[in-house]
Design an enzyme around this catalytic site. Sequence first.
Site, short mmCIF file in Angstrom:
data_model
loop_
_atom_site.label_atom_id
_atom_site.label_comp_id
_atom_site.label_asym_id
_atom_site.label_seq_id
_atom_site.Cartn_x
_atom_site.Cartn_y
_atom_site.Cartn_z
N ARG A 62 0.73 -1.74 -0.34
CA ARG A 62 -0.29 -0.02 0.08
C ARG A 62 1.19 1.20 0.02
O ARG A 62 0.10 2.94 -0.25
CB ARG A 62 -0.82 -0.10 1.18
N GLU A 99 0.85 -6.04 13.22
CA GLU A 99 0.25 -6.02 14.54
C GLU A 99 -0.08 -7.52 14.29
O GLU A 99 -1.11 -8.36 14.93
CB GLU A 99 -1.40 -5.56 14.43
O1 LIG Z 1 3.66 0.11 11.70
P1 LIG Z 1 3.16 -1.50 11.70
O2 LIG Z 1 2.34 -3.00 12.50
O3 LIG Z 1 4.72 -2.24 10.65
O4 LIG Z 1 2.07 -1.92 10.15
C1 LIG Z 1 1.58 -0.92 9.39
C2 LIG Z 1 2.43 -1.72 7.95
O5 LIG Z 1 1.57 -2.49 7.81
C3 LIG Z 1 0.52 -2.63 6.74
O6 LIG Z 1 1.32 -3.63 5.30
P2 LIG Z 1 1.17 -5.23 6.20
O7 LIG Z 1 2.20 -5.24 5.67
O8 LIG Z 1 -0.06 -5.83 5.98
O9 LIG Z 1 1.34 -5.51 3.75
P3 LIG Z 1 0.23 -4.98 2.55
O10 LIG Z 1 0.53 -3.09 2.17
O11 LIG Z 1 0.77 -5.39 1.53
O12 LIG Z 1 -1.12 -4.83 2.81
C4 LIG Z 1 0.72 -1.16 6.12
O13 LIG Z 1 0.56 -0.78 5.10
C5 LIG Z 1 2.09 -1.32 6.34
O14 LIG Z 1 3.06 -1.44 5.65
N1 LIG Z 2 -5.31 -2.74 11.84
C1 LIG Z 2 -4.94 -1.92 10.60
N2 LIG Z 2 -5.40 -1.59 9.45
C2 LIG Z 2 -5.09 -1.61 8.52
N3 LIG Z 2 -3.30 -1.76 7.94
C3 LIG Z 2 -2.07 -2.21 8.91
N4 LIG Z 2 -1.02 -2.56 8.84
C4 LIG Z 2 -1.20 -3.12 10.49
N5 LIG Z 2 -2.23 -2.42 11.27
C5 LIG Z 2 -3.55 -2.25 10.36
#
Ligand SMILES: O=P(O)(O)OC[C@H]1O[C@H](OP(=O)(O)OP(=O)(O)O)[C@H](O)[C@@H]1O
Ligand SMILES: Nc1ncnc2[nH]cnc12
Length: 177
Positions: A62, A99
């Site tokens: 994202r 998370e």
């Molecule tokens: O602060 P944190 O606990 O590290 O979480 C934040 C991260 O989690 C999500 O990515 P995700 O790893 O789910 O990947 P995605 O963008 O491919 O959905 C979001 O886009 C951040 O990169």
């Molecule tokens: N609760 C949440 N929603 C969307 N993106 C996330 N990345 C980590 N935690 C998330």
Amino acid sequence: MSTLTERVTATLRDIPDFPATGVVFKDITPVLADGQLFADVLGDMAQRWRGQVDVVTGIEARGFVFGAALALELGTGFVPIRKAGKLPGPTVALSYDLEYGSATIEVHDDSFHPGQRVLVVDDVLATGGTAEAACRLVEQLGATVVAFETLVELAFLHGRDRLTGRDVRTLVVVDGE
Ligand SMILES: O=P(O)(O)OC[C@H]1O[C@H](OP(=O)(O)OP(=O)(O)O)[C@H](O)[C@@H]1O
Ligand SMILES: Nc1ncnc2[nH]cnc12
């Protein structure tokens, strides 16, 4: 007249129990789908950094959407930080907890150079593990992190605690689950 923060807050969608039971997932796709809102968010991010950064980096997946669009707005290049195993050239990597699980991110080892001013971009700041790892990768290659810019901060997960001393900018702060 509602503020940009109010418009984004009203447009974000909560998806309970995704991707794991107990997690309330903040879905940003409705923000992307609203062309005017997406443009206004990018305009807001861009006015803060115009002329202040040499390159924008964003974290898969994202973070690519906001980071690449922001680089275009700012007239800079864009460096993708990817999940492990996706980049073809030599990389540096870091692992961290999320998370909902754990991850390893990587960047090509010639992506940044000393003296470069780098803006790190993502969509959500949750526990801060991703943002911290991304900033450390940039610094490991000798460049300077100007700031971490994100659309949404889940303040109840205290991600800022892992980014102490860094310039952290968020449009929407979510206080409670
Ligand atoms: O602060 P944190 O606990 O590290 O979480 C934040 C991260 O989690 C999500 O990515 P995700 O790893 O789910 O990947 P995605 O963008 O491919 O959905 C979001 O886009 C951040 O990169
Ligand atoms: N609760 C949440 N929603 C969307 N993106 C996330 N990345 C980590 N935690 C998330």
